[in-house]
Design an enzyme around this catalytic site. Structure first.
Site, PDB file in Angstrom:
ATOM      1  N   ALA A  64       0.820  -1.216   0.000  1.00 24.63           N
ATOM      2  CA  ALA A  64       0.000   0.000   0.000  1.00 24.63           C
ATOM      3  C   ALA A  64       0.855   1.269   0.000  1.00 24.63           C
ATOM      4  CB  ALA A  64      -0.945  -0.008   1.187  1.00 24.63           C
TER       5      ALA A  64
ATOM      6  N   HIS B 280      -3.588 -11.068   7.899  1.00 20.81           N
ATOM      7  CA  HIS B 280      -2.252 -10.998   7.303  1.00 20.81           C
ATOM      8  C   HIS B 280      -1.518 -12.330   7.418  1.00 20.81           C
ATOM      9  CE1 HIS B 280      -2.871  -6.632   7.437  1.00 20.81           C
ATOM     10  NE2 HIS B 280      -1.825  -6.524   6.628  1.00 20.81           N
TER      11      HIS B 280
ATOM     12  N   ASP C 231       0.193  -2.658  12.793  1.00 15.25           N
ATOM     13  CA  ASP C 231       0.196  -2.059  11.446  1.00 15.25           C
ATOM     14  C   ASP C 231      -1.162  -1.381  11.195  1.00 15.25           C
ATOM     15  OD1 ASP C 231       1.234  -1.325   8.977  1.00 15.25           O
ATOM     16  OD2 ASP C 231       0.751  -3.226   8.009  1.00 15.25           O
TER      17      ASP C 231
END
Length: 385
Positions: free
Chosen positions: A142, A253, A276
């Protein structure tokens, strides 16, 4: 938004207290003047008490990789908005937090660092982590690939100068031009050099670790996959005793088995859970901006608009702790190491936080039987809505 009351003098009793030496089933923690005065079992000191009714008592969480929360991102220059993001995580038990910034052009990033540095000095944040722009376009995730660049010394020094000592960690893809030299330069300036968003082979990772790289940024994610004939960064970083590995334990994730395998191999002295998290943490689904890219959050999972790439998480550290124990097979003691003790030591803050031990800051999380936070104390003050 969380608010702070004043520090309280109280002894927390009747809890299962996780100490560096083990679990005290009928333990107590005495808090005085914002510090832990004593920890014990059985008879407790005189004075005001709060009976915890059997809950778990663990150190405040330390998150070394977080981009925002509560609807706000750490890219804001408004201190109130940055504080709101930090407070959103504090309510969930994170009493020590690095603000992570995503890739932006060096002048813009330097401005963001300068703005955040004041909040580090004020104690709202423990430091700044730069996740870019020194990343591989092949594994950018990203991060805007148009912004990524090699880690030349001039750019690094501009960012470090903007922080005035508050930049604590920078993520680098070591296969880029000047990558290994950048790692060495960061270490020489007392900055943690992390390896992440990398397409490097194992042979390209080894020199960076020899140069002092000591953290794997969200292991498995944003890096060349593990292969039995080319272990790549995952194999090299996981297998090196000098490297601490970050794991995003949101069960999105990483599969629970991947968390368990990594944590078992790395052990408690090398395993760190991180969030995160982006601004959506603690808020919910919707459309968010992450480093100039549009991110859509659906069912709590952020992805880049128009694609399937994960774009951070909506995780909080209490959920990471809970997932590690209930889904990934870690013990409560191991989860405490991964969410508090090890990250505090990594940041050089072991003299201040990360353990329930006399003389350290009274950063305390009280968890119920389901490992959900009942109360949070930061520097001896209860955190309240």
């Amino acid at each position: 938004m969380s608010t702070w009351g004043g520090p309280v003098d109280v002894t927390l009793t009747g809890g299962r207290v996780v100490t560096p030496d083990g679990v005290l089933d009928q333990g107590w923690v005495a808090v005085r003047d914002g510090l832990i005065a004593a920890v014990g079992e059985g008879a407790h000191p005189d004075g005001p008490t709060t009976d915890l009714g059997g809950g778990w008592v663990v150190p405040g969480f330390v998150d070394i990789h977080c981009h925002g929360g509560g609807g706000e991102a750490f890219t804001s220059a408004d201190p109130d908005r940055v504080s709101k993001a930090a407070n959103a995580h504090r309510k969930h038990g994170t009493t020590t937090l690095l603000a992570s910034l995503v890739s932006r052009p060096i002048p813009e990033l330097a401005g963001q660092v300068s703005a955040l540095s004041e909040l580090v000095r004020d104690g709202v944040l423990a430091g700044i982590h730069l996740e870019g722009p020194f990343l591989s376009a092949a594994r950018c995730g990203a991060h805007d690939p148009a912004i990524l660049c090699p880690p030349d010394r001039r750019s690094i020094d501009r960012l470090l100068d903007a922080g005035g000592g508050t930049v604590k960690m920078i993520t680098v893809a070591p296969e880029l031009d000047h990558g290994v030299d950048a790692v060495r330069h960061l270490v020489d300036n007392d900055v943690l050099a992390a390896i992440g968003h990398t397409d490097a082979t194992e042979a390209q990772i080894r020199p960076a670790v020899e140069a002092g790289a000591s953290v794997a940024t969200h292991l498995f994610n944003g890096m060349r996959p593990l292969h039995h004939r080319e272990p790549g960064p995952i194999g090299a970083l996981l297998d090196d005793e000098r490297v601490t590995v970050e794991l995003i334990c949101d069960l999105v994730h990483l599969h629970p088995t991947a968390v368990r395998l990594a944590a078992r191999h790395a052990g408690p002295n090398r395993t760190v859970l991180v969030t995160d998290a982006i601004a959506a943490a603690g808020v919910g689904d919707g459309v968010y901006d992450v480093g100039g890219l549009e991110v859509r959050v659906v069912d709590g999972v952020p992805t880049l608009a128009g694609g399937a790439s994960l774009a951070g998480s909506t995780l909080t550290m209490d959920a990471a702790f809970r997932n590690a124990v209930t889904s990934c097979g870690l013990t409560v003691v191991e989860a405490v190491h991964a969410t508090a003790t090890r990250p505090a030591r990594l940041l050089g803050l072991e003299h201040r936080t990360g353990r329930l031990e006399a003389g350290l800051s009274a950063d305390v999380v009280v968890l119920d039987a389901d490992l959900r936070p009942r109360e949070v104390m930061s520097r001896g003050a209860w955190v309240k809505d």
